[in-house]
Design an enzyme around this catalytic site. Structure first.
Site, PDB file in Angstrom:
ATOM      1  N   ALA A 108      -6.380  15.382  20.639  1.00  0.00           N
ATOM      2  CA  ALA A 108      -5.764  15.374  21.969  1.00  0.00           C
ATOM      3  C   ALA A 108      -5.749  16.748  22.628  1.00  0.00           C
ATOM      4  CB  ALA A 108      -4.343  14.819  21.875  1.00  0.00           C
ATOM      5  N   ASP A 109      -6.456  17.701  22.055  1.00  0.00           N
ATOM      6  CA  ASP A 109      -6.507  19.055  22.622  1.00  0.00           C
ATOM      7  C   ASP A 109      -7.947  19.564  22.601  1.00  0.00           C
ATOM      8  OD1 ASP A 109      -5.547  21.422  23.722  1.00  0.00           O
ATOM      9  OD2 ASP A 109      -5.004  22.282  21.784  1.00  0.00           O
ATOM     10  N   VAL A 110      -8.864  18.698  23.041  1.00  0.00           N
ATOM     11  CA  VAL A 110     -10.285  19.062  23.025  1.00  0.00           C
ATOM     12  C   VAL A 110     -10.596  19.942  24.228  1.00  0.00           C
ATOM     13  CG1 VAL A 110     -12.643  18.178  23.183  1.00  0.00           C
ATOM     14  CG2 VAL A 110     -10.982  17.011  21.774  1.00  0.00           C
TER      15      VAL A 110
END
Length: 167
Positions: A108-110
């Protein structure tokens, strides 16, 4: 349509931040993502570091090293990949998209700082402190939309959109 409250958003952010600081949880996320890469047979295109057993605590994460350049350094990527630099970005997007529907969670932090173009040409995913999960209703809606698109079932697209909306 369901309304989202500020309290719910704040609660989600708090829970996410607490999980991000739990390196035992991040180590487990790395193991799960590695299994996903193997199960999907994409480990020749993408990888992630693995935690080193016995050297992980709630506050310390020791893992294998990935040798590469952050994918936000365009010049470095071109040096490593040459004319295939664009392929590395496409690979990252494809693996990430596949994880949304085929892994227990998605990264969720790409962003370019959490993606490496490795010296061997693979894409390295790092920093699994923040992961997301799709609720079953949303997951079913997304997969239904994909199936309807492939089948060119435009009425099915409407039905899937309504189901995932909660209507």
């Amino acid at each position: 349509m369901k309304r989202i409250s500020l309290a719910d958003i704040t609660s989600d952010i708090r829970a996410s931040m607490i999980n991000e600081l739990d390196f035992k949880q991040e180590a487990e996320n790395l193991r799960v993502f590695d299994r996903f890469l193997t199960q999907m047979d994409v480990q020749q295109a993408a990888t992630c570091p693995l935690p080193i057993d016995g050297l992980v605590t709630k506050r310390v994460l020791t893992m294998t090293r990935l040798d590469g350049k952050p994918m936000l350094d365009v010049e470095a990527i071109r040096k490593v990949a040459g004319p295939r630099a664009e392929e590395a970005v496409i690979t990252a997007l494809n693996v990430w998209s596949l994880s949304i529907i085929s892994c227990d969670f998605f990264h969720a932090d790409v962003h370019g700082g959490n993606l490496l173009l490795l010296n061997d040409g693979r894409v390295g995913f790092i920093d699994f402190g923040i992961v997301g999960r799709l609720p079953p209703k949303v997951w079913n809606g997304v997969t239904g939309l994909g199936e309807a698109l492939v089948m060119e079932d435009y009425q099915g697209l409407d039905v899937c959109a309504l189901r995932s909306d909660g209507s």
